[in-house]
Design an enzyme around this catalytic site. Structure first.
Site, PDB file in Angstrom:
ATOM      1  N   GLY A 227       0.827  -1.205   0.000  1.00 31.96           N
ATOM      2  CA  GLY A 227       0.000   0.000   0.000  1.00 31.96           C
ATOM      3  C   GLY A 227       0.861   1.254   0.000  1.00 31.96           C
ATOM      4  N   CYS A 228       0.271   2.351  -0.401  1.00 35.38           N
ATOM      5  CA  CYS A 228       1.040   3.594  -0.502  1.00 35.38           C
ATOM      6  C   CYS A 228       1.466   4.085   0.882  1.00 35.38           C
ATOM      7  CB  CYS A 228       0.224   4.661  -1.234  1.00 35.38           C
ATOM      8  SG  CYS A 228      -1.455   4.880  -0.620  1.00 35.38           S
ATOM      9  N   TYR A 229       0.551   4.081   1.839  1.00 34.13           N
ATOM     10  CA  TYR A 229       0.906   4.515   3.188  1.00 34.13           C
ATOM     11  C   TYR A 229       1.960   3.585   3.807  1.00 34.13           C
ATOM     12  CZ  TYR A 229      -3.158   7.747   3.512  1.00 34.13           C
ATOM     13  OH  TYR A 229      -4.071   8.763   3.355  1.00 34.13           O
TER      14      TYR A 229
ATOM     15  N   ALA B  47       5.578   4.207   2.601  1.00 36.24           N
ATOM     16  CA  ALA B  47       6.230   5.371   3.207  1.00 36.24           C
ATOM     17  C   ALA B  47       6.577   5.113   4.668  1.00 36.24           C
ATOM     18  CB  ALA B  47       5.334   6.604   3.080  1.00 36.24           C
TER      19      ALA B  47
END
Lengths: 341, 341, 341, 341
Positions: free
Chosen positions: A146-148, A151
């Site tokens: 996932g993008c979150y 990061a």
């Protein structure tokens, strides 16, 4: 010969971005693109920025022979589409959330449905190349992160692996609106989203268990506790994750930086920054900018990760994983600088 | 062997963008980069999105041997820097306005200073490849067009050349704020520029004579009259020029489209669109999207041009001109789709 | 005693803005608010910025006795809702387009449906107070002007009335995205609309005949020809109309300014500016900023109007008309400065 | 008779906003406005949104008799300007940071200069009306709180006062760019700030000791530990503070909401929200929207505060404090709904 890629659901932002990247990939090419709402349309006409594709057709189902499929379907639908492909030997990078959690019960808890293909969970590799490059290279099913989590995990991994912090983190993340998808309804109209910041699904977002799973693999001991609060901010692209955690022992700023640089030595996309990074410095690139800052006054670490949610947070990472799976250079098709300003 | 490019004033937006594009150009490379305010700094550290350049130095003066120089200095300073280079045989693409007007008096009128090198004006070729490709290929001094003129001229050229419209046009153009340069002072702070539209230098902008000069070359008869009104709109990149003109004779929409398609047949970057184009479909690409719309009710043509002001409106066009000058494929280094969304 | 106002369709941006303004109007109050999709909800909860209204109900139909109704329904539906109210003696300000055109055939041509209440067209007064204040004061049915026509007509009226320009104008207007309504679908999602400029309905927008009708009343002779091109720009509020027209005779900048100042002398909301106005200087206020600029080189006038589309372009103007209709001070409830920055 | 207000440094965003609010205050009026860079200009011409002030002069020094001064000077300069006023009996609301910290050593540590008037620190009252209304009413020198501390303290106060959380908080705050002031240089140009999120002064911002001081007064025991990370997000107005803290004991969501509602019962501006608040719902209003969310899985509280940094975070709060100091209704001049969208 170029790797032939099928993009399932090319009409969402992640699928569209994969098509964009494949257009100038030296070792892979778009071979098929599906999208139900726009089936029958031509790719270059449906999406003017992809005009170079001209008459390339958007079809309802995958019609060409492909070496690998990128699935950018919604969660649930994605596993249903990917499972038969995997079973018949097509390699798959799933950009949806379906194969990220290794535990089918966790999946059911967070997504509210039984997993459509639980027997494949053991074969799936979590596709964060900084942590699992060797396994990705061998995998036939890669669960794109996932993008979150991308990061947050990249921001925290060195500190957890080195024992700098307690296994108790607060992840406060800010996302551009493209993270909400192309539909963009329900409060993501321009007039509502512009000039606004808000949190949503506070401590209740389904990217949280993904962070717990992957962060906990980095160290011995009980699972890492993660309080995760996502926010929407008025920009199109970008994820900025600020991760707060108590230090496990006294650490200087110089030591923290050294730990991070060692951890990511040789990594092509993860850049350790001496100053707080800007999401805009990653726009359109596959970079993840990472910065650790020690709060000596309070014995805490603030670890920041910044990236482009459609690139390292989705389609760029999918290309990176494909490169690994097919023995291509890891940076193939991903070597252009960010677009700034 | 790669063409060696020197970028003079790499620290402005146009120079920075040229460096970005050269990073992935197959037949050219950045060989030198100057910038007074940041002289002594490293390019990859001064501009984090150019991190791939690493320790590449920013110098006060051009220090390496180069085949061609891109000058992105302010108008006036640019001619002073370019003139000695041209005289000693270095080919030059001037991104400033210094060599665009063929008449030194016009230059003095609009810029308020005498031209620093009037004897070079005859050697300069106006670098709009859609109109002057052959001359550019032979030139040693190319005057890269302004961002507004590029959009307006490409929007109007087919109609003027075919005699569809009277030589009386109203150019109403909208620019993103990066057109105001990297300094960004004087009302271009975020809080002032955001959520605002305003016109400036109404009918008094120095891009007007450039439009008059180039549009008038497309047809017989007296100069084309151009009322030019530029506006700033709250976005970073993009120029949108809407050009209004009375029809010279009855024209149907189909005929207008056919005229435009014929005019730009074979052109790699100028795309004739059936519907009004979006600047966002050109962001980060070298495309200029053009659309003619006939107002049958009132006997007028509305011709629209949309592009990225830092690409086709500045650095992209400079690369395109260099490609022509050095016999490289016109699209070399400029073949990536726009970044969308 | 306060004028009791019913707002029909409080859930759109214009209706919502009317409710906001009524909250602090010294001589009027919100007495009823309808909205089908949110009927049964409380106003203060459905719209947190209107929290001060607390439990004020949103109903499906008008349930309270009211002195005047603001209709913010879509065109067509609005006339159907307003007609019975007018017939039974309730005064109406129609914020939709239903009663703006005096000719039922023109309405049918532009909106594609027969007018639902053509017999009321003669009673309707075009509610632009700068031109028709006396008639508005007597009216029982006021057609609130469109946002684009308000900006364009106020920008052009002095020049046309004084014979400065030919009756041939090009109106190039830029709107914030809230002009597209609260729904915000169809390309108005944040990720699509942000960092983008585009034209739409080029020379084919239904605000064009409204401009023709009202501008033509300002002078003798044939109708004014209007080429109208609307654009969307990435901001929430604001309309900026740049109107280009050939001068009818030589005019100096000083003369143009004097004509405009005379025309608007004593007007509370129309401000003649010596420099090009900014939409941001009108945000949240009922001002329309007007600026004439003579292009002496080409014998043209550039007349600019800037306003807040939800204020002077919709709900502010409705309040202003109500004030006139009920003998209240024209600025009642409209006297706060713009919100800047 | 109206309270006569002098605004020192009307040319910054906070001073300008105070002038805007005073324009429609029923019990106070702008009596003098200073601003060095624009001294000699007229307020209505220097700032077009304040056109209603017309010829009101901007002066270099305070020239009129005033009952109270709002100082919006930079920190350091503000104390120097305020001290003589206080000594001669003029009441002062200091919008700068000069009188917020009660300890002159702390001030010197964080601001790098000795406090210019340490003897006044004891007389200064911290102007957060929700906590200190009675003292403010008696004060002749009020230290208006910082924008970040206002959001964070109002978000955390009920939980700390009720003992719900440990005295160890992580404040992750996001600010619009107007918080950086009107100058807007140094990276706050539009092209740099747009489409970007970044943290700055990580765990090293001078609003941190202000939070420590005020939060620690809410409970017995050692000072509250605060890790504070501010971020800039691409919008003009708004502060959003997300505060993370370990629960001190098990707490349900319902209990947390009840504690917050009790704490703020009767407060006119602090609204406890059941859902995560949006900064946009406070734009242009004096509201602070507060929301507590219990993370039961991890035993943490996430407390959110959202406000307009120029209103409740600066000038609105100054008006509120003046109202208290002069016995005016607390909401006088502050009763308009937020501007939405």
């Amino acid at each position: 010969m170029a790797v032939r890629v099928g993009v399932v659901n090319v009409t969402g932002f992640a699928g569209m971005e994969a098509a964009r990247l494949l257009r100038s990939h030296p070792g892979a090419e778009l071979a098929a693109a599906t999208g139900r709402s726009l089936a029958g349309r031509r790719l270059g006409e449906a999406f003017p920025h992809l005009a170079a594709y001209g008459d390339f057709p958007i079809t309802a189902e995958l019609e060409a022979d492909v070496d690998v499929v990128f699935s950018a379907l919604p969660t649930g639908a994605s596993a249903e589409a990917c499972a038969p492909l995997v079973r018949r030997g097509v390699r798959v990078v799933d950009i949806a959330a379906d194969f990220r959690l290794r535990d089918a019960d966790e999946f059911a808890h967070w997504f509210g449905v039984a997993h459509p293909a639980p027997e494949l969970l053991d074969r799936a590799v979590y596709g964060l190349a900084e942590l699992h490059a060797a396994a990705i290279a061998e995998a036939d099913l890669v669960a794109n992160p996932g993008c979150y989590p991308t990061a947050a995990i990249l921001a925290l991994a060195p500190a957890l692996a080195a024992g700098l912090i307690e296994p108790r983190v607060f992840v406060d993340a800010k996302s551009g609106i493209s993270g909400a998808g192309r539909g963009g309804g329900g409060g993501h109209g321009y007039s509502d989203a512009n000039e606004d910041v808000s949190a949503y699904r506070v401590a209740n977002h389904n990217h949280q268990p993904e962070m717990v799973q992957e962060l906990s693999r980095l160290r011995e001991g009980p699972p890492v506790a993660v309080t995760f609060v996502p926010h929407l901010v008025p920009m199109t692209r970008g994820i900025h994750a600020t991760c707060h955690a108590p230090l496990a022992r006294p650490v200087t700023q110089a030591e923290a930086l050294a730990v991070y640089r060692d951890f990511y030595a040789g990594e092509p996309f993860t850049v350790v920054s001496e100053t707080p990074p800007h999401t805009k410095h990653a726009t359109g690139s596959n970079a993840c900018l990472v910065h650790p800052a020690v709060d000596e006054r309070n014995g805490a670490l603030v670890a920041i990760g910044a990236l482009d949610n459609l690139m390292k947070g989705a389609a760029g990472s999918a290309i990176e994983n494909m490169n690994l799976m097919f023995g291509l250079p890891r940076e193939a098709g991903l070597d252009r600088p960010a677009l700034y300003p």
